[in-house]
Design a protein around this motif. Sequence first.
Motif, PDB file in Angstrom:
ATOM      1  N   PRO A  92     -98.227  -4.078  21.718  1.00  0.00           N
ATOM      2  CA  PRO A  92     -99.291  -4.949  21.244  1.00  0.00           C
ATOM      3  C   PRO A  92     -99.308  -5.798  20.202  1.00  0.00           C
ATOM      4  O   PRO A  92     -99.796  -7.115  20.295  1.00  0.00           O
ATOM      5  N   ASP A  93     -98.706  -5.403  18.860  1.00  0.00           N
ATOM      6  CA  ASP A  93     -98.757  -6.155  17.868  1.00  0.00           C
ATOM      7  C   ASP A  93     -97.596  -7.423  17.986  1.00  0.00           C
ATOM      8  O   ASP A  93     -97.935  -8.512  17.664  1.00  0.00           O
ATOM      9  N   GLU A  94     -96.622  -7.223  18.576  1.00  0.00           N
ATOM     10  CA  GLU A  94     -95.631  -8.237  18.657  1.00  0.00           C
ATOM     11  C   GLU A  94     -96.010  -8.936  20.042  1.00  0.00           C
ATOM     12  O   GLU A  94     -95.763 -10.444  19.925  1.00  0.00           O
ATOM     13  N   ALA A  95     -96.875  -8.659  20.696  1.00  0.00           N
ATOM     14  CA  ALA A  95     -97.271  -9.497  21.994  1.00  0.00           C
ATOM     15  C   ALA A  95     -98.499 -10.168  21.417  1.00  0.00           C
ATOM     16  O   ALA A  95     -98.327 -11.620  21.690  1.00  0.00           O
ATOM     17  N   ALA A  96     -99.242  -9.966  20.262  1.00  0.00           N
ATOM     18  CA  ALA A  96    -100.397 -10.728  19.848  1.00  0.00           C
ATOM     19  C   ALA A  96     -99.600 -11.906  18.831  1.00  0.00           C
ATOM     20  O   ALA A  96     -99.882 -13.070  18.833  1.00  0.00           O
ATOM     21  N   THR A  97     -98.470 -11.457  18.244  1.00  0.00           N
ATOM     22  CA  THR A  97     -97.789 -12.245  17.489  1.00  0.00           C
ATOM     23  C   THR A  97     -97.216 -13.557  18.237  1.00  0.00           C
ATOM     24  O   THR A  97     -97.174 -14.599  17.678  1.00  0.00           O
ATOM     25  N   PHE A  98     -96.568 -13.122  19.362  1.00  0.00           N
ATOM     26  CA  PHE A  98     -96.035 -14.217  20.263  1.00  0.00           C
ATOM     27  C   PHE A  98     -97.141 -15.185  20.781  1.00  0.00           C
ATOM     28  O   PHE A  98     -96.920 -16.188  20.786  1.00  0.00           O
TER      29      PHE A  98
END
Length: 436
Positions: A326-332
């Motif tokens: 979820p953190d990387e999805a939010a970053t994208f």
Amino acid sequence: MTIRTVSRRKFQLGAAALALSILATGCGAPGGSGGNEQVTLRFAWWGNEYLNAQTEKVITAFEAKHPNINIESEPGEWSSYWDKLATKTAANDAPDVIQMDQKYIAEYGGRGALLDLGKQDGIDTSKLDKEALASGQYDGAQYGLSTGQNAYVIMANTKVFEAAGVPLPDDTTWTWDDFMETASKISAAGDGKNYGAAYGSNEADLIIWLRQHGENLYSADGKLDFDTATAASFWERLEEQRDSKASPPATVATEDSGAGLEESLFGTNRVGMAWWWTNQLGSLESTTGSSIKMLRAPSIDGSAADNGMYYKPTMFWSASSRSKHPDEAATFINYLTNSPEAGAILMTDRGVPTNPEIVESITPDLKPADTTVVSFLKDIAPDMKDAPPVPPVGAGSVQNVIKRYTDEVLYDRLTPQAAAEAFKKEVEGMLSSARK
């Protein structure tokens, strides 16, 4: 955006299975990877070849800045996108990042399938338009961030107007009577080959009509919010367009609804006016080879402030609640929404960005049609009202129902009043079933 509608039965079945799956397993997402661990995010969207190439370009730019995040592309077409997404979500195999439409924000978010982006530290919403933010919220959670703003307008093909010798209307003061008169004159000059106006049987058409009468399709608490008589008057107007020959016969309209833009009446310069979303101006001009004039919706009293128009997100960026990253999805998603670099690639093809700093940065490089859209959306701002409530759970296929009852009226199988009563009863049943 104007889209071809398809059956949602498989979606509804998939959504039901999804709800059971979530209830059984819980919907909390695992934590992010942390640090610089190499992760892969699956990213699903719908679009054409041009949009696909553009999206791949922005993915490449993101990966260059975030070498620990690999984006796995899952492009699709609208006609099959939602069935596939429902099936994958029900099987607990949803993409990490999902291009979402407003009519499905509640369908997926309300069933626990989407991540609450408002709780993600990696996403900055401070510079985004507040109304655009609200359009992606349901039940207090931020399930989507708008890719850009849009408005539903009448596109006038100036080539058809000129051939018919009919002047363009003053869209700041025109009424529905003016619209009907203009369309009838174009049809008369077309001698059965060209027509004045296409029928508007999109969900947005009905919403605008209801708003002009002080009503709405849905209420804030997810129920229907209109009188049957008002819905009947919507179909009475479409019937009048047919009978006055302002619009094509029902058989011609049915054939046209199944055609692609290049083969459609509007795309082949055979209809003067049709409803489209503002972000489609460039493709319409390219296809027709004509200058297209965007017009505000007609109103009952001739006041643009009473025409019921509103800003609508073209689409949304959402994330799966079951994403392992979820953190990387939010970053994208934050990159797609707030990065000037991403803005320079995406431009306005998914709507005019809701971050004003991005709009300012891309304006010098916009194509003429896109510059026109940005200017038009700014010009109509004083007359725009708050956006209608987000469609509730169970409303995903209402647009198909509207189109079906429009056909029933145009083919004289139902009166407008009977269509309105049957429509309201059917949709109430859909929403009630979804709440169980």
